[in-house]
Design an enzyme around this catalytic site. Sequence first.
Site, PDB file in Angstrom:
ATOM      1  CG  ASP A 112      -0.346   0.016   2.533  1.00 35.46           C
ATOM      2  OD1 ASP A 112       0.783   0.527   2.634  1.00 35.46           O
ATOM      3  OD2 ASP A 112      -0.965  -0.457   3.503  1.00 35.46           O
ATOM      4  CE  LYS A 154      -8.421   0.459   0.269  1.00 34.93           C
ATOM      5  NZ  LYS A 154      -7.457  -0.625   0.525  1.00 34.93           N
ATOM      6  N   GLY A 213       6.795  10.074   9.837  1.00 35.49           N
ATOM      7  CA  GLY A 213       7.511   9.683  11.041  1.00 35.49           C
ATOM      8  C   GLY A 213       8.452   8.510  10.854  1.00 35.49           C
ATOM      9  CB  THR A 268       0.798   1.181  15.055  1.00 32.47           C
ATOM     10  OG1 THR A 268      -0.147   2.069  14.470  1.00 32.47           O
ATOM     11  CG2 THR A 268       0.929   1.489  16.539  1.00 32.47           C
ATOM     12  CB  ALA A 269       1.940   5.868  12.622  1.00 34.19           C
ATOM     13  N   GLY A 275       1.461  -0.669   5.669  1.00 34.53           N
ATOM     14  CA  GLY A 275       2.154   0.275   6.530  1.00 34.53           C
ATOM     15  C   GLY A 275       1.641   0.183   7.957  1.00 34.53           C
ATOM     16  N   GLY A 276       2.545   0.372   8.928  1.00 40.81           N
ATOM     17  CA  GLY A 276       2.144   0.323  10.327  1.00 40.81           C
ATOM     18  C   GLY A 276       1.803  -1.081  10.759  1.00 40.81           C
ATOM     19  CG  ASP A 277      -0.538  -3.789  13.976  1.00 40.60           C
ATOM     20  OD1 ASP A 277       0.341  -4.553  14.395  1.00 40.60           O
ATOM     21  OD2 ASP A 277      -1.751  -4.047  13.984  1.00 40.60           O
ATOM     22  CG  MET A 282      -5.458   8.024   7.580  1.00 39.52           C
ATOM     23  SD  MET A 282      -6.394   6.532   7.132  1.00 39.52           S
ATOM     24  CE  MET A 282      -6.831   5.887   8.774  1.00 39.52           C
TER      25      MET A 282
END
Length: 400
Positions: free
Chosen positions: A178, A200, A342, A261-262, A231-233, A313
């Site tokens: 993604d 997305k 980040g 996660t971010a 991305g992230g978790d 977001m």
Amino acid sequence: TDDEAVNAQIFHDCEARFIPVNVVDNPPLCTFIFPAIVDRDPITIAVSSAGKAPVLARLLRAKIETMIAPEYGKLAGLAGKFRDTVKTALPNVTARRKFWEQAFEGQVAETVFQNQPNSLSKAESQLLELLKHHEQTQPTDKSQLGKVAIVGAGAGDPDLLSFKALRLMQQADIVFYDNLVSPPILELCRRDATKIYVGKKACNHAVAQHQINALLVEHAKLGKRVLRLKGGDPFMFGRGAEELEAARAEGIPFTVVPGVTAAAGATAYAGIPLTHRNFAQSAVFITGHCKQDGEEPDWASLAASNQTLVIYMGLIGSPTITQRLIAHGRRPETPVALIERGTTPEQRVLRGTLQELPELAKDAHSPSLIVIGEVAALADTLSWFGGDIATGKEHLINLA
């Protein structure tokens, strides 16, 4: 030689006669470069700096040699001896691949690495027993099921990947990734794997979610090892559960690898603790946009003091978020931080107050994380990654 004129003349004479030539420490006078070699016959690993730093290449070779035991050569020789036998017993390429992976990562390899007088003969017997098992259990249908792995790529820094994530990335036949997967992380995937972008962005979905679900199922049914790199978790606003539900409905085996996660990664790199006994006893994670026609969040609980509010977001919705939180009691002077990209070299941190959030958001770029709470002010003193904190839109500082 130490005579540059002689070296240059030899180079031109060789070049005129199509003879390969290498002049030490002078790349322009070389038609080939000597790499530093790790020899584990028949395995050969070459390290080359294209003549830029031969000493560094030798140092890297030394590091690699400590990682690659001499017995790897014996293991490769064993594989070569039985290659035709395996190909005859297992005509399906997917079945052969799984057999060799099990042999190279299992007991056969362990036996070779023991390096005892009878290790090779014992390993041969184990390999033939393993082959017999695979021959008896291989499906006749070429459309045997593969597997789906949903893997969290973390906040952006490749060093935050887990060992398990990296292993599955190296094994995957096809990768669906993604928008939040950074290029350095994508580079760590298996080189010959097919890579398909299904990212997305706000108001711009390259591939709809139901289509992503269908693609994962379709390729797993072809017997492929499917990697969904997110991305992230995967379970933190990642819609990973929806993708697994689709796999389970078709009886496809799956696994999940969590990622940083971010909210954890970006805040840590920005010097912002999610909790602090003097300022915040809890942390709440929300997304800035929900399902269409979804219910309003519980703004009263989100506006409570002594907690950290982390918004994914949320750039587009920042005016509404600000208005709702202030209307439900959060102080307009509450510290906020926007963390852009980040954990990456492009990270920026924008600092201000809740009432300034909409203006700060205008100068931030996606992906950005919004942190609201007293802990955001600690970035001024606890920042450690890259440089100073930017305060206000007129003082944006790249932290690379």
